[in-house]
Motif scaffolding. Structure first.
Motif, PDB file in Angstrom:
ATOM      1  N   GLU A  16       0.873  -1.452   0.350  1.00 56.56           N
ATOM      2  CA  GLU A  16      -0.028  -0.539   0.183  1.00 56.56           C
ATOM      3  C   GLU A  16       0.561   1.306   0.408  1.00 56.56           C
ATOM      4  OE1 GLU A  16      -3.326   0.318   2.370  1.00 56.56           O
ATOM      5  OE2 GLU A  16      -4.393  -1.548   2.066  1.00 56.56           O
ATOM      6  N   VAL A  17       0.704   2.255  -0.784  1.00 56.17           N
ATOM      7  CA  VAL A  17       1.601   3.645  -1.070  1.00 56.17           C
ATOM      8  C   VAL A  17       0.420   4.609  -1.063  1.00 56.17           C
ATOM      9  CG1 VAL A  17       3.144   2.017  -2.177  1.00 56.17           C
ATOM     10  CG2 VAL A  17       1.172   3.829  -3.818  1.00 56.17           C
ATOM     11  N   GLU A  18       0.834   5.576  -0.907  1.00 58.93           N
ATOM     12  CA  GLU A  18       0.207   7.267  -1.134  1.00 58.93           C
ATOM     13  C   GLU A  18       0.569   7.464  -2.628  1.00 58.93           C
ATOM     14  OE1 GLU A  18       0.911   9.875   1.676  1.00 58.93           O
ATOM     15  OE2 GLU A  18       1.679   8.158   3.338  1.00 58.93           O
ATOM     16  N   ASP A  19      -0.874   8.399  -3.116  1.00 60.03           N
ATOM     17  CA  ASP A  19      -0.908   8.858  -4.153  1.00 60.03           C
ATOM     18  C   ASP A  19       0.983   9.321  -4.842  1.00 60.03           C
ATOM     19  OD1 ASP A  19      -1.355  10.979  -2.482  1.00 60.03           O
ATOM     20  OD2 ASP A  19      -2.685  11.703  -4.280  1.00 60.03           O
ATOM     21  N   ARG A  20       1.091   9.590  -3.574  1.00 58.39           N
ATOM     22  CA  ARG A  20       2.493  10.926  -3.978  1.00 58.39           C
ATOM     23  C   ARG A  20       3.431  10.067  -4.063  1.00 58.39           C
ATOM     24  NH1 ARG A  20       0.314  13.078   1.213  1.00 58.39           N
ATOM     25  NH2 ARG A  20       1.781  12.635   2.772  1.00 58.39           N
ATOM     26  N   THR A  21       3.532   8.659  -3.295  1.00 55.28           N
ATOM     27  CA  THR A  21       5.321   7.839  -3.020  1.00 55.28           C
ATOM     28  C   THR A  21       5.884   7.762  -3.986  1.00 55.28           C
ATOM     29  OG1 THR A  21       4.621   6.845  -1.058  1.00 55.28           O
ATOM     30  CG2 THR A  21       6.127   5.642  -2.087  1.00 55.28           C
ATOM     31  N   LEU A  22       7.344   7.699  -4.557  1.00 54.09           N
ATOM     32  CA  LEU A  22       8.032   7.566  -5.207  1.00 54.09           C
ATOM     33  C   LEU A  22       8.255   6.556  -5.716  1.00 54.09           C
ATOM     34  CD1 LEU A  22       9.661  10.999  -5.524  1.00 54.09           C
ATOM     35  CD2 LEU A  22       8.357  10.454  -7.124  1.00 54.09           C
ATOM     36  N   LEU A  23       8.525   5.893  -6.845  1.00 60.49           N
ATOM     37  CA  LEU A  23       8.956   4.731  -6.587  1.00 60.49           C
ATOM     38  C   LEU A  23      10.369   4.211  -6.084  1.00 60.49           C
ATOM     39  CD1 LEU A  23       9.033   1.256  -8.664  1.00 60.49           C
ATOM     40  CD2 LEU A  23      10.501   2.481 -10.061  1.00 60.49           C
ATOM     41  N   VAL A  24      11.156   4.551  -6.609  1.00 54.65           N
ATOM     42  CA  VAL A  24      12.465   5.840  -5.361  1.00 54.65           C
ATOM     43  C   VAL A  24      12.847   5.382  -4.126  1.00 54.65           C
ATOM     44  CG1 VAL A  24      13.238   7.538  -5.411  1.00 54.65           C
ATOM     45  CG2 VAL A  24      14.718   5.990  -5.181  1.00 54.65           C
ATOM     46  N   GLU A  25      11.330   5.526  -3.337  1.00 49.12           N
ATOM     47  CA  GLU A  25      11.010   5.473  -2.009  1.00 49.12           C
ATOM     48  C   GLU A  25      10.385   4.257  -1.625  1.00 49.12           C
ATOM     49  OE1 GLU A  25       9.791  10.450  -1.358  1.00 49.12           O
ATOM     50  OE2 GLU A  25       7.989   8.850  -1.798  1.00 49.12           O
ATOM     51  N   LEU A  26       9.700   4.339  -3.052  1.00 43.00           N
ATOM     52  CA  LEU A  26       9.083   2.459  -2.099  1.00 43.00           C
ATOM     53  C   LEU A  26      10.178   1.688  -2.482  1.00 43.00           C
ATOM     54  CD1 LEU A  26       7.309   0.001  -1.600  1.00 43.00           C
ATOM     55  CD2 LEU A  26       6.305   0.541  -4.356  1.00 43.00           C
ATOM     56  N   LEU A  27      10.998   1.477  -3.119  1.00 44.63           N
ATOM     57  CA  LEU A  27      12.273   0.594  -3.377  1.00 44.63           C
ATOM     58  C   LEU A  27      13.516   0.874  -2.082  1.00 44.63           C
ATOM     59  CD1 LEU A  27      13.402   1.140  -6.865  1.00 44.63           C
ATOM     60  CD2 LEU A  27      11.989  -0.951  -6.225  1.00 44.63           C
ATOM     61  N   ARG A  28      13.502   1.702  -2.029  1.00 48.04           N
ATOM     62  CA  ARG A  28      14.445   2.454  -0.246  1.00 48.04           C
ATOM     63  C   ARG A  28      13.735   2.138   1.183  1.00 48.04           C
ATOM     64  NH1 ARG A  28      19.219   3.804  -1.425  1.00 48.04           N
ATOM     65  NH2 ARG A  28      19.096   4.989   0.575  1.00 48.04           N
ATOM     66  N   GLU A  29      12.667   2.982   1.369  1.00 52.22           N
ATOM     67  CA  GLU A  29      12.216   2.968   2.142  1.00 52.22           C
ATOM     68  C   GLU A  29      11.084   1.471   2.728  1.00 52.22           C
ATOM     69  OE1 GLU A  29      10.681   6.845   3.191  1.00 52.22           O
ATOM     70  OE2 GLU A  29      12.448   7.801   1.842  1.00 52.22           O
ATOM     71  N   GLY A  30      10.164   1.351   1.626  1.00 54.19           N
ATOM     72  CA  GLY A  30       9.551   0.017   1.834  1.00 54.19           C
ATOM     73  C   GLY A  30       9.393  -1.341   1.850  1.00 54.19           C
ATOM     74  N   LEU A  31      10.839  -1.120   0.578  1.00 53.93           N
ATOM     75  CA  LEU A  31      11.053  -2.741   0.465  1.00 53.93           C
ATOM     76  C   LEU A  31      12.625  -2.512   0.821  1.00 53.93           C
ATOM     77  CD1 LEU A  31       9.702  -3.196  -3.181  1.00 53.93           C
ATOM     78  CD2 LEU A  31       8.692  -4.249  -1.131  1.00 53.93           C
ATOM     79  N   GLY A  32      13.847  -1.661   1.412  1.00 53.98           N
ATOM     80  CA  GLY A  32      14.640  -2.184   2.041  1.00 53.98           C
ATOM     81  C   GLY A  32      15.687  -2.180   0.696  1.00 53.98           C
ATOM     82  N   LEU A  33      15.239  -1.845  -0.347  1.00 55.89           N
ATOM     83  CA  LEU A  33      16.161  -2.508  -1.494  1.00 55.89           C
ATOM     84  C   LEU A  33      16.875  -0.635  -1.573  1.00 55.89           C
ATOM     85  CD1 LEU A  33      14.190  -4.177  -3.787  1.00 55.89           C
ATOM     86  CD2 LEU A  33      15.976  -5.105  -2.801  1.00 55.89           C
ATOM     87  N   THR A  34      18.256  -0.187  -1.569  1.00 57.30           N
ATOM     88  CA  THR A  34      18.608   0.843  -1.284  1.00 57.30           C
ATOM     89  C   THR A  34      19.836   1.111  -2.217  1.00 57.30           C
ATOM     90  OG1 THR A  34      20.607   0.171   0.032  1.00 57.30           O
ATOM     91  CG2 THR A  34      18.601   0.957   1.436  1.00 57.30           C
ATOM     92  N   GLY A  35      20.053   0.058  -3.289  1.00 61.77           N
ATOM     93  CA  GLY A  35      20.848   0.248  -3.757  1.00 61.77           C
ATOM     94  C   GLY A  35      20.650   2.163  -5.302  1.00 61.77           C
ATOM     95  N   ALA A  36      19.455   1.964  -5.057  1.00 62.96           N
ATOM     96  CA  ALA A  36      18.834   2.830  -6.051  1.00 62.96           C
ATOM     97  C   ALA A  36      18.918   4.388  -4.884  1.00 62.96           C
ATOM     98  CB  ALA A  36      17.628   2.716  -6.677  1.00 62.96           C
ATOM     99  N   HIS A  37      19.643   5.533  -5.568  1.00 58.87           N
ATOM    100  CA  HIS A  37      20.369   6.833  -4.331  1.00 58.87           C
ATOM    101  C   HIS A  37      19.058   7.335  -4.784  1.00 58.87           C
ATOM    102  CE1 HIS A  37      23.602   4.189  -4.047  1.00 58.87           C
ATOM    103  NE2 HIS A  37      23.357   4.069  -2.989  1.00 58.87           N
ATOM    104  N   ILE A  38      19.187   8.549  -3.800  1.00 62.72           N
ATOM    105  CA  ILE A  38      18.372   9.360  -4.264  1.00 62.72           C
ATOM    106  C   ILE A  38      19.644  10.921  -4.420  1.00 62.72           C
ATOM    107  CG2 ILE A  38      16.359  11.550  -3.589  1.00 62.72           C
ATOM    108  CD1 ILE A  38      15.209   8.881  -1.808  1.00 62.72           C
TER     109      ILE A  38
END
Length: 170
Positions: A16-38
């Motif tokens: 579940e995500v908010e409508d404003r959640t960026l894919l990079v945020e979902l990957l890093r914060e939601g799924l723990g995949l920190t390879g994609a950097h902001i």
């Protein structure tokens, strides 16, 4: 909140995500995949690049809801066990790595590029690197690595795709 399902590095996720959640945020914060950097938050630096349905995309400019049903490959999904993807191995061998902040985005951008251009010229590689900012190198080692990776992929018979499994996951 929106419920979305996407496949990341071959594993299906429903979140579940908010409508404003960026894919990079979902990957890093939601799924723990920190390879994609902001890096820049403006899609200028390329540090957030992932493969979205097999094509390079800057995940800081994609809403997570836009990736519903998509296949995403991050840098964490490239290596097969201890075997690096040819682009990763070439960057290591050609000293195309410095601090590593931009490296995941560069790797995925090059994976997509080499899938479309299996025998590139140095000028084509330099053009492909446009939109990927590296503050640590003069890019020559990255260009050399891309050419080395292209050669390795051709020799492995992967000509049209960086690796069959990646085009499927990507």
């Amino acid at each position: 909140m929106y419920r979305i399902t996407l496949t990341v590095n071959g594993k299906r996720h429903t979140v579940e995500v908010e409508d404003r959640t960026l894919l990079v945020e979902l990957l890093r914060e939601g799924l723990g995949l920190t390879g994609a950097h902001i890096g820049c938050d403006t899609a200028q630096c390329g540090a957030c690049t992932v493969l979205l349905n097999g094509r390079a995309a800057k995940s800081c400019s994609v809403l997570a809801v836009q990736a519903d049903g998509a296949r995403v490959t991050t840098v964490e999904g490239l290596a097969r066990g201890k075997r690096l993807h040819p682009v990763q191995a070439a960057l290591k061998a050609e000293h195309g790595l410095q601090c590593g902040f931009c490296t995941p985005g560069l790797v995925l951008g090059l994976v997509d590029f080499l899938g479309e251009h299996p025998d590139p010229t140095p000028a084509q590689v330099r053009t492909a690197l446009d939109g990927h900012l590296c503050r640590c190198t003069g890019y020559q080692h990255i260009v050399d690595a891309a050419l080395t990776a292209a050669r390795a992929l051709r020799e492995a018979g992967a000509g049209d795709a960086p690796e069959p499994a990646l085009r499927e996951l990507g």
